[in-house]
Design an enzyme around this catalytic site. Structure first.
Site, PDB file in Angstrom:
ATOM      1  N   GLU A   2      -2.059   3.687  -4.926  1.00 45.09           N
ATOM      2  CA  GLU A   2      -2.133   3.768  -3.036  1.00 45.09           C
ATOM      3  C   GLU A   2      -1.314   4.092  -2.163  1.00 45.09           C
ATOM      4  OE1 GLU A   2      -0.924  -0.417  -2.709  1.00 45.09           O
ATOM      5  OE2 GLU A   2      -2.779  -1.198  -3.735  1.00 45.09           O
ATOM      6  N   GLU A  28      -7.576  -2.571  -8.947  1.00 43.17           N
ATOM      7  CA  GLU A  28      -6.952  -3.519  -8.664  1.00 43.17           C
ATOM      8  C   GLU A  28      -7.070  -4.823  -7.670  1.00 43.17           C
ATOM      9  OE1 GLU A  28      -2.851  -3.533  -7.040  1.00 43.17           O
ATOM     10  OE2 GLU A  28      -2.750  -1.843  -8.407  1.00 43.17           O
TER      11      GLU A  28
HETATM   12  C1  GCO Z   1      -0.034  -3.157  -4.397  1.00 42.65           C
HETATM   13  C2  GCO Z   1       0.112  -2.624  -6.247  1.00 42.65           C
HETATM   14  C3  GCO Z   1       0.677  -4.186  -6.581  1.00 42.65           C
HETATM   15  C4  GCO Z   1       1.264  -5.038  -5.785  1.00 42.65           C
HETATM   16  C5  GCO Z   1       0.127  -5.834  -5.872  1.00 42.65           C
HETATM   17  C6  GCO Z   1       0.709  -7.083  -5.118  1.00 42.65           C
HETATM   18  O1  GCO Z   1      -0.870  -3.286  -4.123  1.00 42.65           O
HETATM   19  O2  GCO Z   1       0.701  -3.407  -3.872  1.00 42.65           O
HETATM   20  O3  GCO Z   1      -0.578  -1.471  -5.736  1.00 42.65           O
HETATM   21  O4  GCO Z   1       1.790  -3.273  -7.191  1.00 42.65           O
HETATM   22  O5  GCO Z   1       1.916  -5.835  -6.869  1.00 42.65           O
HETATM   23  O6  GCO Z   1      -0.672  -5.236  -4.881  1.00 42.65           O
HETATM   24  O7  GCO Z   1       0.656  -6.972  -3.681  1.00 42.65           O
END
Ligand code: GCO
Length: 456
Positions: A175, A362
């Protein structure tokens, strides 16, 4: 009479045969041991100590104590039938000074982790960078300073060389927009700065170069079977209807939202649209930058939690629609529940960039009210959220989009960045006082989905 003859099996169809079912975690959010065995401070270790930046002043010092409890956590994976595990490596554990000096104890920890996974038949998917920049590099400008690229290249070489025999699946960065724009533009994430737009665009550019260095390191040292890709969190406009006009409006908005990361990586240059939208604030580039940035990858990872609705307005522009106040959300204010994002996100990515494979690296849901009652956590809200999103993902696969796997965020309740430990994303509950793990109802449900390879 067996109940099964009264209620015949649901006929809903299966996921593809080799579908990759996994869970995702990240080092800073679960490991703890923040200053143990030679690890130095990360930007998040420093940020936590700035009053008011992280809810309740929570720190990453202990987190889920995964550093000492990984065996127990991997036993849980086995119990749930989860065969793929996404984790990240903590840069300041391997290179505490942000340079060539290697902390052998850091390497030894991850050797133990990979061995523990291998002995249980679990495949690791390793993210090189999940936001924990060594604080010493931040003090030299962090992502604003082009020197970060050399430092990352050296770190990536060290890690890939060390673990090539044990790791075949690599993710360069997680990200980009979260550790560039949100860290140096809006100040929500470490190091919490509000720099001018040109500086923010420059941090993106340095991150793209690091992605390229990660790909190069895997190609050079990872061995023939190694695969590598980026994980991005594109913002996802969802057409409010399936009319041709609304779909093209959403596709148009998708292209415009993703000019800083997906365009340059796949097209090998900043597009006309980037130049138009950034104007004099565009990133300064050097000759040959884009041959590194656009090195071919094997997959694209997408983190998809939410989206926003758009439609074609009568004057031919794209209208972004506001969410009504009562629109369903998780406990995270940013997280409006838009399951269709898991359909349209991969579809637009496929249409625009055609990566060989797409992985959902994710997706999950964070709630503040996961409480243990009589030994159980009945997180029906999380279970329902996962199920509705997965149904959309199945439709995307049916439409021919090559989504090859899904990693649920997350195995355990963990450190949710500026929201500290309040917001729980795990399918396994963690009691942060006792470090006791208790699988939630959603974990049992996910295990059943994996076992049957279809929604339950
Ligand atoms: C993000 C990260 C994760 C977060 C998850 C929940 O997307 O912020 O990759 O570390 O914890 O997405 O917010």
């Amino acid at each position: 009479m067996s109940p099964h003859s009264v209620y015949p099996a649901l006929s809903s169809h299966c996921f593809p045969r080799d579908f990759i079912w996994g869970v995702a975690t990240a080092a800073p959010q679960i490991e703890g041991a923040a200053f143990l065995d030679g690890k130095s401070a990360s930007t998040w270790d420093a940020f936590c100590r700035v009053p008011g930046k992280v809810l309740n002043g929570d720190t990453l010092d202990v987190a889920c104590d995964h550093y000492h409890r990984y065996e127990e956590d991997f036993d849980l994976l086995v119990k749930l039938g989860i065969r793929h595990y996404r984790l990240s490596i903590a840069w300041p554990r391997i290179c505490p000074d942000g340079d060539h000096r290697v902390n052998q104890a850091g390497l030894a920890f991850y050797h133990r982790v990979f061995d523990a996974l291998a002995s249980r038949g679990i495949t690791p998917w390793v993210t090189l960078y999940h936001w924990d920049l060594p604080q010493c590099l931040e003090e030299q400008g962090g992502w604003r300073n082009r020197a970060v690229v050399k430092a990352f290249a050296s770190y990536a070489d060290i890690v890939v060389r060390a673990f090539a025999g044990k790791v075949k699946n690599w993710i360069t960065l997680n990200e980009i927009s979260c550790f560039t724009r949100m860290a140096y533009g809006t100040g929500r994430k470490a190091p919490g700065l509000c720099e001018p737009e040109q500086v923010v665009n420059q941090t993106y550019h340095h991150a793209l170069l690091c992605h390229g260095e990660g790909v190069r390191a895997v190609r050079e040292h990872g061995g023939l079977a190694a695969k590598v890709g980026l994980t991005d969190n594109p913002s996802i406009p969802v057409p409010v209807s399936t009319s041709e006009q609304d779909i093209s409006a959403a596709a148009e908005a998708f292209g415009e939202d993703n000019i800083r990361v997906l365009d340059p990586i796949h097209h090998g240059h900043y597009t006309e649209r980037y130049r138009r939208l950034t104007g004099k604030n565009g990133a300064a580039c050097e000759k040959d930058d884009f041959s590194l940035i656009s090195l071919p990858t094997d997959f694209l990872g997408l983190n998809i939690y939410w989206g926003y609705f758009v439609r074609a307005s009568c004057n031919g522009t794209v209208e972004r629609m506001d969410f009504p106040a009562s629109y369903p959300r998780t406990s995270s204010p940013w997280h409006a529940l838009v399951p269709q994002a898991l359909h349209w996100g991969p579809r637009f990515v496929h249409g625009l960039y055609a990566p060989k494979e797409i992985l959902i690296t994710e997706h999950g849901a964070g709630y503040d009210d996961d409480v243990i009652v009589d030994g159980e956590i009945k997180d029906l809200h999380r279970r329902d959220c996962l199920r509705t999103y997965l149904r959309e993902m199945l439709d995307t696969i049916d439409a021919g989009v090559p989504v090859k796997g899904y990693f649920l965020w997350s195995l355990l309740d963990n450190f949710e960045w500026q929201d500290g430990y309040l917001r729980r994303f795990g399918i396994v509950h963690n009691d942060f006082n006792t470090q006791r793990r208790t699988p939630k109802l959603s974990a049992e449900w996910y295990a059943a989905v994996i076992a049957a390879n279809r929604l339950q």
